[in-house]
Design a protein around this motif. Sequence first.
Motif, mmCIF file in Angstrom:
data_model
loop_
_atom_site.group_PDB
_atom_site.id
_atom_site.type_symbol
_atom_site.label_atom_id
_atom_site.label_comp_id
_atom_site.label_asym_id
_atom_site.label_seq_id
_atom_site.Cartn_x
_atom_site.Cartn_y
_atom_site.Cartn_z
ATOM 1 N N GLN A 13 -39.955 9.228 -9.372
ATOM 2 C CA GLN A 13 -39.603 9.556 -10.741
ATOM 3 C C GLN A 13 -38.140 9.195 -10.951
ATOM 4 O O GLN A 13 -37.262 9.720 -10.257
ATOM 5 C CB GLN A 13 -39.836 11.038 -11.010
ATOM 6 N N PHE A 14 -37.894 8.276 -11.869
ATOM 7 C CA PHE A 14 -36.537 7.817 -12.127
ATOM 8 C C PHE A 14 -35.870 8.749 -13.130
ATOM 9 O O PHE A 14 -36.445 9.092 -14.163
ATOM 10 C CB PHE A 14 -36.555 6.383 -12.677
ATOM 11 N N GLN A 15 -34.655 9.155 -12.793
ATOM 12 C CA GLN A 15 -33.857 10.003 -13.666
ATOM 13 C C GLN A 15 -32.788 9.130 -14.310
ATOM 14 O O GLN A 15 -32.043 8.450 -13.622
ATOM 15 C CB GLN A 15 -33.202 11.136 -12.871
ATOM 16 N N HIS A 16 -32.739 9.125 -15.613
ATOM 17 C CA HIS A 16 -31.766 8.296 -16.319
ATOM 18 C C HIS A 16 -30.367 8.875 -16.158
ATOM 19 O O HIS A 16 -30.177 10.081 -16.102
ATOM 20 C CB HIS A 16 -32.124 8.201 -17.799
ATOM 21 N N GLY A 17 -29.421 8.001 -16.053
ATOM 22 C CA GLY A 17 -28.039 8.410 -15.924
ATOM 23 C C GLY A 17 -27.289 7.437 -15.050
ATOM 24 O O GLY A 17 -27.830 6.453 -14.565
ATOM 25 N N VAL A 18 -26.026 7.729 -14.876
ATOM 26 C CA VAL A 18 -25.177 6.904 -14.025
ATOM 27 C C VAL A 18 -24.620 7.810 -12.959
ATOM 28 O O VAL A 18 -24.006 8.824 -13.267
ATOM 29 C CB VAL A 18 -24.038 6.270 -14.853
ATOM 30 N N PRO A 19 -24.839 7.521 -11.708
ATOM 31 C CA PRO A 19 -25.665 6.438 -11.192
ATOM 32 C C PRO A 19 -27.159 6.771 -11.333
ATOM 33 O O PRO A 19 -27.532 7.930 -11.493
ATOM 34 C CB PRO A 19 -25.285 6.358 -9.714
ATOM 35 N N LEU A 20 -27.976 5.740 -11.247
ATOM 36 C CA LEU A 20 -29.423 5.917 -11.327
ATOM 37 C C LEU A 20 -29.876 6.829 -10.200
ATOM 38 O O LEU A 20 -29.419 6.711 -9.063
ATOM 39 C CB LEU A 20 -30.126 4.561 -11.206
ATOM 40 N N HIS A 21 -30.766 7.744 -10.495
ATOM 41 C CA HIS A 21 -31.237 8.725 -9.518
ATOM 42 C C HIS A 21 -32.751 8.669 -9.461
ATOM 43 O O HIS A 21 -33.405 8.634 -10.491
ATOM 44 C CB HIS A 21 -30.770 10.128 -9.938
ATOM 45 N N VAL A 22 -33.293 8.631 -8.260
ATOM 46 C CA VAL A 22 -34.745 8.589 -8.085
ATOM 47 C C VAL A 22 -35.165 9.782 -7.243
ATOM 48 O O VAL A 22 -34.569 10.059 -6.202
ATOM 49 C CB VAL A 22 -35.195 7.287 -7.383
ATOM 50 N N GLU A 23 -36.174 10.503 -7.698
ATOM 51 C CA GLU A 23 -36.728 11.613 -6.937
ATOM 52 C C GLU A 23 -38.096 11.203 -6.416
ATOM 53 O O GLU A 23 -38.913 10.654 -7.161
ATOM 54 C CB GLU A 23 -36.864 12.857 -7.804
ATOM 55 N N TYR A 24 -38.337 11.446 -5.144
ATOM 56 C CA TYR A 24 -39.612 11.106 -4.519
ATOM 57 C C TYR A 24 -40.372 12.390 -4.216
ATOM 58 O O TYR A 24 -39.784 13.404 -3.852
ATOM 59 C CB TYR A 24 -39.379 10.337 -3.216
ATOM 60 N N SER A 25 -41.688 12.328 -4.363
ATOM 61 C CA SER A 25 -42.526 13.474 -4.039
ATOM 62 C C SER A 25 -43.873 12.969 -3.554
ATOM 63 O O SER A 25 -44.207 11.799 -3.699
ATOM 64 C CB SER A 25 -42.705 14.374 -5.263
ATOM 65 N N LEU A 26 -44.628 13.873 -2.953
ATOM 66 C CA LEU A 26 -45.957 13.534 -2.461
ATOM 67 C C LEU A 26 -47.020 13.907 -3.490
ATOM 68 O O LEU A 26 -46.900 14.923 -4.168
ATOM 69 C CB LEU A 26 -46.247 14.289 -1.161
ATOM 70 N N THR A 27 -48.054 13.098 -3.562
ATOM 71 C CA THR A 27 -49.220 13.444 -4.371
ATOM 72 C C THR A 27 -50.034 14.471 -3.584
ATOM 73 O O THR A 27 -49.708 14.791 -2.433
ATOM 74 C CB THR A 27 -50.085 12.209 -4.641
ATOM 75 N N GLU A 28 -51.098 14.962 -4.173
ATOM 76 C CA GLU A 28 -51.976 15.886 -3.447
ATOM 77 C C GLU A 28 -52.540 15.203 -2.195
ATOM 78 O O GLU A 28 -52.673 15.835 -1.147
ATOM 79 C CB GLU A 28 -53.093 16.391 -4.352
ATOM 80 N N ALA A 29 -52.872 13.926 -2.299
ATOM 81 C CA ALA A 29 -53.375 13.187 -1.135
ATOM 82 C C ALA A 29 -52.306 13.121 -0.044
ATOM 83 O O ALA A 29 -52.598 13.277 1.139
ATOM 84 C CB ALA A 29 -53.815 11.783 -1.537
ATOM 85 N N GLY A 30 -51.062 12.896 -0.431
ATOM 86 C CA GLY A 30 -49.971 12.858 0.542
ATOM 87 C C GLY A 30 -49.737 14.210 1.196
ATOM 88 O O GLY A 30 -49.514 14.305 2.399
ATOM 89 N N LYS A 31 -49.800 15.274 0.403
ATOM 90 C CA LYS A 31 -49.633 16.627 0.952
ATOM 91 C C LYS A 31 -50.747 16.959 1.932
ATOM 92 O O LYS A 31 -50.516 17.627 2.940
ATOM 93 C CB LYS A 31 -49.608 17.656 -0.178
ATOM 94 N N ALA A 32 -51.949 16.478 1.657
ATOM 95 C CA ALA A 32 -53.074 16.733 2.559
ATOM 96 C C ALA A 32 -52.867 16.054 3.909
ATOM 97 O O ALA A 32 -53.404 16.506 4.925
ATOM 98 C CB ALA A 32 -54.378 16.252 1.926
#
Length: 51
Positions: A13-32
């Motif tokens: 998930q890209f967060q707008h702003g300076v500097p560009l910030h990206v947050e990573y997370s797991l889907t339900e499949a990844g959590k499993a």
Amino acid sequence: MSYLHAQNFGLDQFQHGVPLHVEYSLTEAGKAMLRIYYEMAKWGSVYLGDA
């Protein structure tokens, strides 16, 4: 990370702003898959050590 995203295990998930910030997370499949990852890491520690 792109492989996990393509296999539906991860989201970014890209967060707008300076500097560009990206947050990573797991889907339900990844959590499993977490339990499997932890067990594989435990196996590697026992049988492969710090190799």
